[in-house]
Every structure is written in C-alpha cells, then in structure tokens.
Design a protein around this motif. Structure first.
Motif, short mmCIF file in Angstrom:
data_model
loop_
_atom_site.label_atom_id
_atom_site.label_comp_id
_atom_site.label_asym_id
_atom_site.label_seq_id
_atom_site.Cartn_x
_atom_site.Cartn_y
_atom_site.Cartn_z
N ASP A 1 -6.90 16.70 3.67
CA ASP A 1 -6.86 15.26 3.05
C ASP A 1 -8.41 15.20 3.13
OD1 ASP A 1 -6.32 12.53 2.34
OD2 ASP A 1 -5.69 11.95 4.28
N TYR B 1 -4.69 15.14 -0.55
CA TYR B 1 -4.51 13.89 -0.25
C TYR B 1 -3.20 13.57 0.55
CZ TYR B 1 -3.09 9.06 -1.01
OH TYR B 1 -2.67 7.53 -0.79
N VAL C 1 -9.72 9.26 -4.28
CA VAL C 1 -9.21 8.72 -3.19
C VAL C 1 -10.07 7.42 -2.94
CG1 VAL C 1 -8.14 8.54 -0.78
CG2 VAL C 1 -8.19 10.53 -2.28
N LEU D 1 -4.51 7.15 -4.07
CA LEU D 1 -4.87 8.21 -4.96
C LEU D 1 -4.83 7.84 -6.39
CD1 LEU D 1 -5.76 11.17 -5.45
CD2 LEU D 1 -3.58 11.91 -5.73
#
Length: 565
Positions: free
Chosen positions: A114, A326, A365, A370
């Motif tokens: 992430d 993500y 992001v 996203l």
C-alpha cells in the motif's frame, strides 16, 4: 564499515545528548513542555496528556505494541485501510498564523502493499486551509513510480497556485517519466530526431537540466522507479504518431531496464521479453515489476542481474501499463480497454470496466481512495474497495486524463488535448489551474508525467518537451527515501519558513512564505493517521504538537533521548 558507522553514530548521539543537557539543562525541556498543545502518547489509548483535553476518538487503531525503545505497550498500529484518530477542533488547535512544531516517532515496513499515507492533517479541503504532513508514495504516474517514501509537510490558506516554466531538458519532445531519488528530480525524455535517443536528465534548478546519459539506443525513456535505494529506467521505441506527431526516424527497439550508478553510468538489468517499450515500472511487496506499452501484454518481476521472470497475466489477455499498490493489492491501468485490474500477488482478478471503450492511464491514492484517469471522455474515477468505481466528473471538455498526483492535500490531474492541469475540489468539481503547453498547429498537447519535489508539483509535457512546477501554498519535502523502521520526524513552521527533521537532523527547508500571513485556522478535526493522501500504514508513538517552533537542538535532543532508551 556499516557496523563501524553505526557505532560512531551511536557514540555521537550519546555525546550530543549529554552536551545538550550540559548547555541547556532542564530548562529547555520544561520550556518545550509548557508550549505543548497536544501530546498523544499512543501507548494504550487516544488520549491527550498535555492537559488541554484534546482527546481523540479512535477508529480501529490498535494500541499496545512495542515502540521505538522496544518496550511493549508504547505505540499504536495503523492498518492503512480505515484506522485513524480524530481529535475535535477547538481553540488550542487553531494554529492560525502562529509558529508550531509537530514531532512523532513513525515506523514503516520495508516491503509495502500500500502507499504509506498521512501522519497528521488539520485541513479544510474546500477552503484549502490548514496543514498536511505525510509520507508520500506516488505510484502509477502514467508508468513511473514518481515518489517513494518522501516526507511532505505543507500549509495553505486558499492561495492561488502559480505555474513556473522550468525549461526543456535536451531535445525533449515528450517528458515521459519522472522520479525523485537521492535528493534530485529525474526525468526521462522522448526525442524525435533520427539520431536522437531517450535521455535521463537531473533538475539543476531554474531552467537548468543536467544530462545523466542515454541508457539505451531507443528514442525514449518511458518509465522511472526507485527500488532498494537505486534509480531504474525503462526504455522504449515510442510511436509519436500516437500523439498525432511525425514518427521518430530512430526505430531502435527498447524494452530494457537499466540501473543508474551516477555520473552518467547505467548498468544493463536486462531485456523484458518480447517487448520494445516498457509501459510501467512499480514496486510491490519489495519486488520490482515491469509492464509493456504496446501490443504484447507483459508482467515481469526483476530477479536480479539481467533476469526478468514472467508473471501471470489477466485472463482476458489485455495490455496492462501503469502500476500502483493499494490496500493489499497491486492495481494496473490498461491501454487495451477502459479497464482496471488488480493482483493479490498470485492471480489477477477479473477486469473492472469503467466505460465501453477507451483506456485508463494513471493511478493515484487521494483521501483514502484510488483514482484513475481515462480516455476518451476525460473522466476520473474513484474506488474505496477496488470493485465499485464512481465517476468524479469530466475535466472540462478534455478528452484524456494522464498524470495525477497528490500535493499539499489536493489531487491534481493533467489532460489532453490542451495540456491543462486540474485540481479536484470534491463537491465543487474540477478546477483548472492552467495550461502548460501552447505549441501551435498540433492536434494533441499532453500534461503527462508528475512528481512532487522541493515542495512543488512538477509536470512534464508534449510536444514542447518542457517541465513546469506548481507552488500551492507553502510546502517542504524530504526528497530522499525515508528508511524503514522507526524514525523520529519533526515538522516546523518558523516565521516565514517550513522545516523538516529526520532523526534529529534538519533535512529540508522551504522557500519563504510569500504574500498573506497564511492563517491556518479552520473548524476541521485534527486527524492522526489520515488526510489528503491515505490512511497511514505503519506504527506511531509519542506524537506532540507544540505552539512554538522548537529549536534544532531541542528536536535533536528528543531524537537522541529516545534512541538511547
């Protein structure tokens, strides 16, 4: 040598700490404590121990983990998905035009699935007023990993953004790639002459660009990424006719990845099988991946030396390009359709189709969601779960949305055919911040690549081949990769400057704040672990907000004290 260096640093820190005690005595510490507006130890709850009753409401943060001193029950874990702490706004948190300091111990992992996200924010996005403090990862910037582990601290008070022309690197027609590495901004170019090859340039300030060499014989450097402390470049034979320009007479194939060793030296890291242009480079769970720009779908993992190992492909066999992690998955945009894909490390999920025809370009992001930009209808879509995507609107009458980046709490997106850059203002829609390319008598102009560097947002264009920079509010950035593990971080507003500190050392200072006094007062809550970038993924301990600018010696003392424990 590394062990010796570490021992010397520990010895220096030990001596430094006792020197500070000798010089300043207990007065320095007490003066700092008297200026505390908030002190969240984050050991067992979200309470404030400053005496100002700025207690936070916990949203899924896990307390009781080991902190920087390795003692149990001294830090909190933020999951990067939905965990944060919300502190209601009140008079003591209205920083207004005053000096202030934020300090925290933050831990990040080496292998990430992430982006890292926000440390602290108190920001009104509609008014563009307040502060943002994050560790920025910018993946999926139309093929490049533009920012990686860069600390960003910014303030704004509804200022009007200003674009500055930073010149043209070499004979660039197209600024295809951007990445911040080792304190510098690097760009990759496409150059259109018969004997021209794609180059990498390093920004030298104002309109100066320093040639770092041509990694390959093809006409373009299509992607850049930072991996394990090194800068990697993907090359390609870019077909300029795809941008309604005359094709380059240089027809040498690309498809290679090379590693920069400094002083114009590039190490060949191998050819990605069957492709002549790298579409995207990205890092996921500590591994470097490459995709294809044209025709042949490719998803390869770098295995060292010159080895690229083929990975699984989407079931429909479509082309994937830009990559971004993500919430535990690696996402991919596609030039094979207006689709988004994601992989859990082993298997690609079925494509999510956004529009009946077209393509998807960049991924970014913002505020926990996203985003992706599309062609042919110039829309930006958002998801919070990776499955359900919703349109955030069309960017004026533009047809294609390319580079996207979060800067100082706001999301920006570049377009075609007029090479305009828009700011996302939530319910108010998309606001045009300016047009960057005015080349006459061409069909398409692109605002393609983006990166945040030296406190500004940079954007590269086609066909002028210029780079432009946007100042939105006042920001400062640490343009080196923040090392994983526990780090002591501090952000300071002092007079007309912003400062950043890492492990007790000052690493960056902003340009002077221009114009207004930058009144940051707003009625939004102070958020710990969330803001304009993403939910924080990592751990935090001992967050403090002071109502004055701590001195470098005081900040260093905090860092040294904890590192001794």
């Amino acid at each position: 040598m590394m062990s010796l260096s570490k021992n010397l640093r520990s010895a220096r820190s030990f001596v430094h700490y006792y020197l500070l005690i000798f010089l300043f005595g207990p007065y320095s510490a007490h003066a700092g404590e008297q200026a505390l507006l908030g002190h969240w130890k984050l050991s067992s709850n979200a309470n404030d121990s400053s005496g100002n009753e700025n207690h936070g409401k916990n949203h899924d943060v896990i307390f009781g983990i080991a902190g920087p001193d390795r003692k149990p029950n001294s830090a909190a874990r933020f999951n990067g998905r939905n965990a944060y702490i919300e502190v209601p706004s009140n008079k003591t948190l209205q920083l207004a035009t005053n000096d202030f300091t934020l300090t925290v111990w933050a831990h990040t992992d080496h292998a990430l699935d992430d982006v890292i996200g926000d440390l602290v924010s108190k920001f009104d996005p509609a008014a563009r007023r307040g502060l943002n403090w994050c560790i920025k990862n910018g993946h999926g910037m139309t093929g490049s990993q533009a920012n990686y582990r860069n600390v960003h601290f910014g303030i704004d008070a509804e200022t009007e953004p200003k674009w500055t022309d930073c010149g043209r690197p070499g004979n660039a027609v197209y600024i295809m790639a951007m990445a911040v590495h080792d304190g510098n901004l690097f760009v990759g170019t496409c150059e259109g002459g018969q004997n021209d090859t794609g180059h990498v340039y390093r920004y030298g300030g104002r309109t100066n660009w320093i040639d770092c060499g041509s990694p390959d014989e093809s006409n373009a450097v299509t992607a850049l990424a930072v991996h394990d402390g090194k800068l990697y470049a993907g090359t390609g034979r870019y077909r300029l006719r795809g941008s309604a320009l005359v094709d380059s007479l240089n027809t040498n194939p690309g498809g290679k990845v090379l590693r920069y060793e400094g002083d114009g030296q590039w190490i060949d890291c191998g050819q990605v099988e069957k492709i002549d242009a790298v579409g995207g480079l990205g890092v996921f769970r500590g591994q470097l991946f490459a995709t294809s720009m044209y025709n042949y779908p490719a998803f390869f993992r770098y295995a060292g030396d010159k080895q690229w190992l083929p990975g699984p492909l989407p079931a429909n066999g479509r082309l994937i390009t830009a990559l971004s992690p993500y919430n535990g998955f690696l996402y991919a945009a596609s030039w094979g359709g207006c689709d988004i894909y994601r992989i859990d490390g082993q298997k690609w999920s079925d494509a999510v189709n956004l529009e009946s025809n077209g393509q998807t370009y960049s991924l970014e992001v913002h505020a926990g969601g996203l985003y992706t930009g599309t062609w042919r209808n110039g829309r930006v879509y958002r998801t919070n779960d990776g499955l359900s995507w919703a349109s955030t609107g069309r960017l004026d009458e533009e047809q294609e949305v390319m580079g996207m980046a979060v800067h100082n709490g706001k999301l920006y997106a570049g377009t075609l055919p007029l090479a305009q850059v828009f700011r996302f203002d939530d319910e108010q829609g998309w606001t045009n911040t300016g047009r960057l390319d005015h080349t006459p008598d061409v069909r398409y102009r692109r605002a393609w690549s983006m990166a945040v560097f030296q406190g500004r947002l940079f954007c590269g264009t086609l066909p002028s081949g210029h780079v432009h920079a946007l100042a939105a509010g006042c920001s400062v950035t640490h343009d080196e990769e923040l090392k994983p593990g526990w780090r002591n971080l501090a952000a300071v507003r002092k007079g007309d400057r912003l400062q950043l500190f890492v492990d007790g050392d000052q690493v960056a200072e902003s340009m002077p704040i221009e114009g207004s006094a930058f009144d940051l007062a707003n009625d939004k809550p102070l958020l710990i672990g969330f803001g304009g970038h993403d939910f924080f993924q990592g751990s935090m301990s001992d967050l403090r907000l002071y109502g004055r600018a701590l001195t470098p010696e005081e900040i260093s003392s905090q860092s040294v004290q904890a590192s001794r424990d």
